[in-house]
Design an enzyme around this catalytic site. Structure first.
Site, PDB file in Angstrom:
ATOM      1  CD  GLU A   1      -0.338   0.901   3.394  1.00  0.00           C
ATOM      2  OE1 GLU A   1       0.000   1.942   2.857  1.00  0.00           O
ATOM      3  OE2 GLU A   1      -0.218   0.794   4.633  1.00  0.00           O
TER       4      GLU A   1
ATOM      5  NE  ARG B   1      -2.987  -5.880  13.528  1.00  0.00           N
ATOM      6  CZ  ARG B   1      -2.407  -6.875  13.707  1.00  0.00           C
ATOM      7  NH1 ARG B   1      -1.365  -7.009  14.312  1.00  0.00           N
ATOM      8  NH2 ARG B   1      -2.777  -8.065  12.970  1.00  0.00           N
TER       9      ARG B   1
ATOM     10  CB  CYS C   1       9.403  -2.300  -3.170  1.00  0.00           C
ATOM     11  SG  CYS C   1      10.311  -0.611  -3.855  1.00  0.00           S
TER      12      CYS C   1
ATOM     13  CG  HIS D   1      11.564  -3.517  -6.806  1.00  0.00           C
ATOM     14  ND1 HIS D   1      10.578  -3.233  -5.770  1.00  0.00           N
ATOM     15  CD2 HIS D   1      11.950  -4.601  -6.975  1.00  0.00           C
ATOM     16  CE1 HIS D   1      10.201  -4.421  -5.522  1.00  0.00           C
ATOM     17  NE2 HIS D   1      10.815  -5.383  -6.105  1.00  0.00           N
TER      18      HIS D   1
ATOM     19  CG  ASP E   1       9.844  -8.543  -4.860  1.00  0.00           C
ATOM     20  OD1 ASP E   1       9.391  -7.787  -3.646  1.00  0.00           O
ATOM     21  OD2 ASP E   1      10.303  -8.061  -5.628  1.00  0.00           O
TER      22      ASP E   1
END
Length: 282
Positions: A40, A65, A70, A108, A124
């Site tokens: 997210e 939480r 990435c 990334h 990943d």
């Protein structure tokens, strides 16, 4: 990483501490992470600071939480794995766009993980809809996974015709999903601080897909996926069929974040640029 952080992280994943840092345990942790901690980018649109400090990443995943993109997800997961006894390297990648062009450096972050039983894996948990299990790092043939057919190929030998437009990449690896290149990895180990500029760019630049779209997505127990993009709630089954519905009210949106992703928000996040794209696959 403290023992309390390890225990809190494992509770979040619904897992117990593995007796040894084996390949089997890694596979289980990887799958649980994808089904529990969402991919997210809500912090960008809620005005929350994104930091790559290890302690704050761990607190976001455990106490808050929440999920992340990435740098946050693989950064936190790599820290957990190292604390459990795995040998972990952070690898920098550049993501391919739909035209086959490579993105910015440090676009990334992925993980190279060595286990106690002598295996090396590409893990990943921070690329949205991707492999459910870690990929065998040294394997150059096809690898079947619930998420598709994957290959990890030498970028310079280019057997799949996926070299970047710049023609470079000697020594690098391309990660291919169902015949389509996803990202190119350098093999040189990095440290988390190396990715600060990439995280800043993706969280601030109007050219970044993360500033132009909202996404919250996770895998499901039946092998499918659920994704909330703004007010669009998409359910994808394991066979790839999907259904999308529009959430009408703020209450419905906040309830979906809470019930489906475990994220409690005080207000509905709104995207910076409503004309933006939908970002990486979810």
């Amino acid at each position: 990483m403290t023992s309390a952080h390890v225990d809190a992280y494992l509770r979040r994943l619904g897992s117990t501490r593995p007796r040894q840092p084996t390949s089997e345990a890694l596979r289980e942790l990887h799958l649980r992470h994808l089904r529990t901690v969402p991919f997210e980018n809500l912090s960008i649109h809620l005005g929350e600071e994104i930091t790559l400090d290890e302690t704050r990443l761990l607190d976001k995943v455990t106490e808050g939480r929440r999920g992340g993109f990435c740098y946050e997800l693989n950064g936190a997961f790599g820290t957990l794995l190292a604390a459990l006894g795995y040998e972990v390297d952070l690898l920098a990648g550049r993501v391919y766009d739909d035209e086959g062009r490579l993105g910015i450096p440090y676009d990334h972050l992925a993980l190279r993980v060595r286990t106690a039983d002598g295996d090396t894996w590409l893990a990943d948990v921070g690329f949205g809809a991707h492999s459910h299990w870690p990929l065998a790092y040294a394997e150059r043939g096809e690898q079947d996974d619930p998420g598709g057919t994957f290959q990890v190929v030498e970028a310079d030998s280019d057997p799949a015709g996926v070299r970047g437009a710049d023609g470079q990449g000697a020594g690098d690896l391309d990660v291919v999903q169902d015949g389509k290149p996803q990202y190119r990895l350098e093999t040189r180990p990095r440290v988390l601080g190396d990715f600060v500029a990439g995280a800043w760019w993706h969280s601030t630049s109007p050219l970044s897909h993360f500033t132009r779209s909202l996404v919250c997505s996770r895998g499901t127990e039946d092998g499918g996926r659920i994704t909330l993009s703004g007010r669009k709630f998409k359910t994808t089954a394991a066979d790839g069929t999907h259904e999308t519905r529009e959430l009408e009210t703020d209450e419905e949106v906040l309830t979906a974040y809470q019930d489906c992703f475990g994220i409690e928000l005080g207000r509905v996040p709104t995207v910076r640029d409503e004309g933006g794209s939908q970002g990486r696959p979810a």
